[in-house]
Design a protein around this motif. Structure first.
Motif, PDB file in Angstrom:
ATOM      1  N   PRO A 147      12.196  -0.157  -4.367  1.00  0.00           N
ATOM      2  CA  PRO A 147      12.596  -0.270  -2.969  1.00  0.00           C
ATOM      3  C   PRO A 147      12.619  -1.726  -2.521  1.00  0.00           C
ATOM      4  N   LEU A 148      13.483  -2.002  -1.559  1.00  0.00           N
ATOM      5  CA  LEU A 148      13.578  -3.328  -0.963  1.00  0.00           C
ATOM      6  C   LEU A 148      12.567  -3.396   0.173  1.00  0.00           C
ATOM      7  N   ALA A 149      11.731  -4.420   0.181  1.00  0.00           N
ATOM      8  CA  ALA A 149      10.729  -4.619   1.234  1.00  0.00           C
ATOM      9  C   ALA A 149      11.258  -5.638   2.226  1.00  0.00           C
ATOM     10  N   VAL A 150      11.483  -5.186   3.446  1.00  0.00           N
ATOM     11  CA  VAL A 150      11.918  -6.076   4.513  1.00  0.00           C
ATOM     12  C   VAL A 150      10.683  -6.388   5.346  1.00  0.00           C
ATOM     13  N   VAL A 151      10.236  -7.639   5.258  1.00  0.00           N
ATOM     14  CA  VAL A 151       8.995  -8.071   5.913  1.00  0.00           C
ATOM     15  C   VAL A 151       9.352  -8.793   7.199  1.00  0.00           C
ATOM     16  N   THR A 152       8.628  -8.506   8.271  1.00  0.00           N
ATOM     17  CA  THR A 152       8.863  -9.175   9.537  1.00  0.00           C
ATOM     18  C   THR A 152       7.540  -9.647  10.142  1.00  0.00           C
ATOM     19  N   THR A 153       7.605 -10.714  10.891  1.00  0.00           N
ATOM     20  CA  THR A 153       6.428 -11.172  11.640  1.00  0.00           C
ATOM     21  C   THR A 153       6.526 -10.725  13.089  1.00  0.00           C
ATOM     22  N   ASN A 154       7.648 -10.099  13.444  1.00  0.00           N
ATOM     23  CA  ASN A 154       7.876  -9.631  14.810  1.00  0.00           C
ATOM     24  C   ASN A 154       7.877  -8.103  14.816  1.00  0.00           C
ATOM     25  N   PRO A 155       6.765  -7.468  15.223  1.00  0.00           N
ATOM     26  CA  PRO A 155       6.684  -6.010  15.198  1.00  0.00           C
ATOM     27  C   PRO A 155       7.794  -5.328  16.002  1.00  0.00           C
ATOM     28  N   ALA A 156       8.333  -5.989  17.008  1.00  0.00           N
ATOM     29  CA  ALA A 156       9.405  -5.392  17.808  1.00  0.00           C
ATOM     30  C   ALA A 156      10.637  -5.094  16.959  1.00  0.00           C
ATOM     31  N   GLN A 157      10.820  -5.833  15.862  1.00  0.00           N
ATOM     32  CA  GLN A 157      11.957  -5.591  14.980  1.00  0.00           C
ATOM     33  C   GLN A 157      11.833  -4.252  14.263  1.00  0.00           C
ATOM     34  N   LEU A 158      10.643  -3.696  14.195  1.00  0.00           N
ATOM     35  CA  LEU A 158      10.434  -2.418  13.524  1.00  0.00           C
ATOM     36  C   LEU A 158      10.273  -1.273  14.521  1.00  0.00           C
ATOM     37  N   PHE A 159      10.626  -1.513  15.779  1.00  0.00           N
ATOM     38  CA  PHE A 159      10.540  -0.453  16.782  1.00  0.00           C
ATOM     39  C   PHE A 159      11.410   0.717  16.342  1.00  0.00           C
ATOM     40  N   GLY A 160      10.829   1.898  16.329  1.00  0.00           N
ATOM     41  CA  GLY A 160      11.570   3.087  15.927  1.00  0.00           C
ATOM     42  C   GLY A 160      11.501   3.399  14.447  1.00  0.00           C
ATOM     43  N   VAL A 161      10.973   2.480  13.647  1.00  0.00           N
ATOM     44  CA  VAL A 161      10.820   2.747  12.218  1.00  0.00           C
ATOM     45  C   VAL A 161       9.563   3.597  12.057  1.00  0.00           C
ATOM     46  N   ARG A 162       9.726   4.780  11.557  1.00  0.00           N
ATOM     47  CA  ARG A 162       8.614   5.734  11.487  1.00  0.00           C
ATOM     48  C   ARG A 162       7.600   5.376  10.412  1.00  0.00           C
ATOM     49  N   HIS A 163       8.066   4.922   9.270  1.00  0.00           N
ATOM     50  CA  HIS A 163       7.163   4.626   8.155  1.00  0.00           C
ATOM     51  C   HIS A 163       7.138   3.122   7.904  1.00  0.00           C
ATOM     52  N   ARG A 164       6.049   2.505   8.331  1.00  0.00           N
ATOM     53  CA  ARG A 164       5.833   1.076   8.107  1.00  0.00           C
ATOM     54  C   ARG A 164       4.760   0.938   7.043  1.00  0.00           C
ATOM     55  N   TYR A 165       4.805  -0.164   6.334  1.00  0.00           N
ATOM     56  CA  TYR A 165       3.851  -0.391   5.251  1.00  0.00           C
ATOM     57  C   TYR A 165       3.232  -1.765   5.394  1.00  0.00           C
ATOM     58  N   ASP A 182       0.852  -1.186   0.000  1.00  0.00           N
ATOM     59  CA  ASP A 182       0.000   0.000   0.000  1.00  0.00           C
ATOM     60  C   ASP A 182       0.888   1.236   0.000  1.00  0.00           C
ATOM     61  N   SER A 183       0.493   2.258  -0.736  1.00  0.00           N
ATOM     62  CA  SER A 183       1.328   3.449  -0.870  1.00  0.00           C
ATOM     63  C   SER A 183       1.302   4.338   0.368  1.00  0.00           C
ATOM     64  N   THR A 184       0.338   4.132   1.241  1.00  0.00           N
ATOM     65  CA  THR A 184       0.233   4.930   2.461  1.00  0.00           C
ATOM     66  C   THR A 184       0.815   4.157   3.644  1.00  0.00           C
ATOM     67  N   PRO A 185       1.712   4.774   4.421  1.00  0.00           N
ATOM     68  CA  PRO A 185       2.239   4.086   5.605  1.00  0.00           C
ATOM     69  C   PRO A 185       1.117   3.708   6.569  1.00  0.00           C
ATOM     70  N   ALA A 186       1.346   2.641   7.341  1.00  0.00           N
ATOM     71  CA  ALA A 186       0.356   2.159   8.310  1.00  0.00           C
ATOM     72  C   ALA A 186       1.038   1.941   9.656  1.00  0.00           C
ATOM     73  N   ASP A 187       0.433   2.428  10.727  1.00  0.00           N
ATOM     74  CA  ASP A 187       1.015   2.269  12.063  1.00  0.00           C
ATOM     75  C   ASP A 187       1.226   0.809  12.428  1.00  0.00           C
ATOM     76  N   ASP A 188       0.363  -0.069  11.921  1.00  0.00           N
ATOM     77  CA  ASP A 188       0.469  -1.495  12.243  1.00  0.00           C
ATOM     78  C   ASP A 188       1.155  -2.285  11.131  1.00  0.00           C
ATOM     79  N   GLY A 189       1.822  -1.606  10.218  1.00  0.00           N
ATOM     80  CA  GLY A 189       2.490  -2.295   9.117  1.00  0.00           C
ATOM     81  C   GLY A 189       3.640  -3.164   9.588  1.00  0.00           C
TER      82      GLY A 189
END
Length: 94
Positions: free
Chosen positions: A58-76, A38-45
């Motif tokens: 762009p390279l999409a780094v997908v995770t199943t562990n939301p803690a790995q994205l702690f501090g990432v401002r723009h999630r998709y 999705d082109s719009t960032p999502a808080d729960d991405g």
């Protein structure tokens, strides 16, 4: 180097319309497969996009562990998560 949490996404991610009418960003996953997000960032991405220059998607780094994205401002999110036409676009495993 700028703090990742305060760095805005690159402004020129190309988008295109899906058959459902939504704008998507075409990315490449770490395994080399194309994936619409999705082109719009999502808080729960659960996807972090990494800019790789103007000639590469762009390279999409997908995770199943939301803690790995702690501090990432723009999630998709994967566009397949909410596209009403997702089933018609899926391909079998290769």
């Amino acid at each position: 180097m700028a703090d990742e949490a305060s760095t805005p996404p690159p402004p020129a991610y190309p988008t295109s319309a899906c058959t459902c009418g939504a704008l998507v960003i075409w990315t490449v996953t770490t395994s080399g497969k194309r994936m619409p997000v999705d082109s719009t960032p999502a808080d729960d991405g659960n996807i972090k996009l990494t800019h790789r220059g103007t000639s590469l998607p762009p390279l999409a780094v997908v995770t199943t562990n939301p803690a790995q994205l702690f501090g990432v401002r723009h999630r998709y999110r994967s566009h397949f998560a909410n596209c009403p036409h997702a089933a018609s676009h899926r391909r079998g495993r290769r």
